[in-house]
Write a protein that holds these residues in place. Sequence first.
Motif, PDB file in Angstrom:
ATOM      1  N   PHE A 277       0.975  -1.228  -0.175  1.00 55.98           N
ATOM      2  CA  PHE A 277      -0.339  -0.019  -0.276  1.00 55.98           C
ATOM      3  C   PHE A 277       0.781   1.639   0.342  1.00 55.98           C
ATOM      4  O   PHE A 277       0.791   2.071  -0.890  1.00 55.98           O
ATOM      5  N   LEU A 278       1.962   1.317   0.794  1.00 56.28           N
ATOM      6  CA  LEU A 278       2.429   2.357   1.248  1.00 56.28           C
ATOM      7  C   LEU A 278       3.439   2.724   0.208  1.00 56.28           C
ATOM      8  O   LEU A 278       4.302   3.615  -0.439  1.00 56.28           O
ATOM      9  N   ASN A 279       3.944   1.359  -1.033  1.00 52.83           N
ATOM     10  CA  ASN A 279       4.745   2.053  -2.003  1.00 52.83           C
ATOM     11  C   ASN A 279       4.304   1.987  -2.960  1.00 52.83           C
ATOM     12  O   ASN A 279       5.536   1.803  -3.986  1.00 52.83           O
ATOM     13  N   SER A 280       3.045   2.348  -3.214  1.00 52.09           N
ATOM     14  CA  SER A 280       2.006   2.162  -4.865  1.00 52.09           C
ATOM     15  C   SER A 280       2.310   3.546  -5.564  1.00 52.09           C
ATOM     16  O   SER A 280       1.911   3.055  -6.748  1.00 52.09           O
ATOM     17  N   ALA A 281       2.693   4.643  -5.223  1.00 53.27           N
ATOM     18  CA  ALA A 281       2.427   5.638  -5.596  1.00 53.27           C
ATOM     19  C   ALA A 281       1.429   6.243  -5.023  1.00 53.27           C
ATOM     20  O   ALA A 281       0.847   6.946  -6.605  1.00 53.27           O
ATOM     21  N   ILE A 282       0.603   5.567  -4.724  1.00 55.35           N
ATOM     22  CA  ILE A 282      -0.449   5.993  -4.636  1.00 55.35           C
ATOM     23  C   ILE A 282      -0.274   6.864  -3.153  1.00 55.35           C
ATOM     24  O   ILE A 282       0.150   6.677  -2.363  1.00 55.35           O
ATOM     25  N   GLU A 283      -1.193   7.996  -3.269  1.00 61.08           N
ATOM     26  CA  GLU A 283      -2.204   9.143  -1.876  1.00 61.08           C
ATOM     27  C   GLU A 283      -3.087   8.743  -1.696  1.00 61.08           C
ATOM     28  O   GLU A 283      -3.277   8.435  -0.747  1.00 61.08           O
ATOM     29  N   ARG A 284      -3.678   9.117  -2.653  1.00 60.51           N
ATOM     30  CA  ARG A 284      -5.544   8.579  -2.087  1.00 60.51           C
ATOM     31  C   ARG A 284      -6.518   8.148  -2.994  1.00 60.51           C
ATOM     32  O   ARG A 284      -5.922   7.973  -4.479  1.00 60.51           O
ATOM     33  N   ARG A 285      -7.183   7.505  -2.996  1.00 62.66           N
ATOM     34  CA  ARG A 285      -8.358   6.880  -4.100  1.00 62.66           C
ATOM     35  C   ARG A 285      -9.618   7.366  -3.238  1.00 62.66           C
ATOM     36  O   ARG A 285      -9.740   7.592  -2.724  1.00 62.66           O
ATOM     37  N   TYR A 286     -10.627   7.472  -4.360  1.00 65.83           N
ATOM     38  CA  TYR A 286     -11.776   7.705  -4.535  1.00 65.83           C
ATOM     39  C   TYR A 286     -12.864   6.496  -4.600  1.00 65.83           C
ATOM     40  O   TYR A 286     -12.321   5.775  -5.235  1.00 65.83           O
ATOM     41  N   LEU A 287     -13.357   5.876  -3.619  1.00 65.36           N
ATOM     42  CA  LEU A 287     -13.579   4.342  -3.118  1.00 65.36           C
ATOM     43  C   LEU A 287     -15.298   4.427  -2.353  1.00 65.36           C
ATOM     44  O   LEU A 287     -15.732   5.682  -1.526  1.00 65.36           O
ATOM     45  N   THR A 288     -16.227   3.456  -2.748  1.00 62.28           N
ATOM     46  CA  THR A 288     -17.249   2.917  -2.241  1.00 62.28           C
ATOM     47  C   THR A 288     -16.959   2.247  -1.013  1.00 62.28           C
ATOM     48  O   THR A 288     -17.489   0.807  -1.493  1.00 62.28           O
ATOM     49  N   LEU A 289     -16.378   2.463   0.471  1.00 64.39           N
ATOM     50  CA  LEU A 289     -16.555   0.875   0.723  1.00 64.39           C
ATOM     51  C   LEU A 289     -16.885   0.114   1.696  1.00 64.39           C
ATOM     52  O   LEU A 289     -18.728   0.806   1.361  1.00 64.39           O
ATOM     53  N   PRO A 290     -17.716  -0.977   2.194  1.00 64.39           N
ATOM     54  CA  PRO A 290     -18.412  -1.024   3.043  1.00 64.39           C
ATOM     55  C   PRO A 290     -18.855  -0.939   3.969  1.00 64.39           C
ATOM     56  O   PRO A 290     -18.451   0.396   4.378  1.00 64.39           O
TER      57      PRO A 290
END
Length: 401
Positions: free
Chosen positions: A71-84
């Motif tokens: 997760f932390l080394n994915s080059a992703i900071e934020r994502r828009y999601l519809t969580l359970p």
Amino acid sequence: MTATAPTAPASSSAVPTEPATRAPGQRLSTANAGPRPSVVGFGTATPANSYTQREMLELFGIEDPRIRSVFLNSAIERRYLTLPPELADGTRKTETQGELLAKHKEQGVRTGREALETALKRAGLALSDVGYLCCVTTTGLLTPGFSAHLVKEAGLPVSTGRLDVVGMGCNAGLNAMAAVASWSAANPGQAAVMVCAEVCSAAYVFDGTMRTSVVNSLFGDGAAAVVMVTDPAGTARAAHGAHATETAEADEAAPVGTVLKAASRIIPEAVDAMRYDWDDDQGKFSFFLDRDVPYVVGANAEEVVDRLLGGTGLERADIDHWLVHSGGKKVIDSVKVNLGLSTYALRHTTGVLRDYGNLSSGSFLFSYERLMEEGRVRRGDYGVLMTMGPGSTIETALVQW
């Protein structure tokens, strides 16, 4: 699975009227090439809620250092999601396959409609102007598909021609765009729309394994749309930007992307590298990504791009803008190295990955939107669009503004 050199004959497709060959160093003119399909509007949309990678780890109580590292080394900071939904004890509900499909439908229609309406507004067109609608998704199965639901929910004409592209994955946006461009070329003056609606959180399995954690760390929810029109006079111009249709000056200043050519490459030996499997234990579909996917894509990227530019007189150095699918850090790096691209050339690809994650089929349109809003595109510029996905498949398109 390991990356291998292409052995099967490569295929290519082209939008009607191939560009003429030009001498190196000269701009390829399309002024007298006849009517071509052009992107006259675009739009994107996301769910209301977004989460950082650290927030996701905390929300699901993930302590495994290997998974946290993914997760932390994915080059992703934020994502828009519809969580359970959250339960009384603070944990998240385990959604059934039926609940995931309901999420797919609800969020896909909502974000797809929003992206569609934004694209039409930017094009200066109304819902009643739409003659053709192609909807793309890989995150759920609906019958009828998104196209029928959008006609009903958005109020599109009941005479609208429709096509649903389901299950092709992250490359499908360009596959569908080719179909929309062909319809546009055959129906000059009429508006054809593509909507990519992906609810990747409706395809998540939370079982603590590395397989599902890689997927859960990468994909985000979002929709993107483009409006294409073929001007019978071959002079189509439309404005881009939130207020671009308000004045003639803005209309004159904004270049329009015209599709010149497309090229594809499927890699049959990697057919199982990206796929959905049925998980009997979880009672739902689970997506799989082979760890060698980035290298397979990179090994074949140069061949398909060179074929895309073949016969045009253009070389890779002549391409002003590169809009590559935000498939993941390793995928982007592999394409960058194999095509000899700079970090700056892929700034929108990496920026979309950072701010949204992998949005599947609509990712490259989020990059397209950022490029156009940046204001650096000039008339006569060339661009290459590239998407990659299951098959394994690489799709490309050559665009001139």
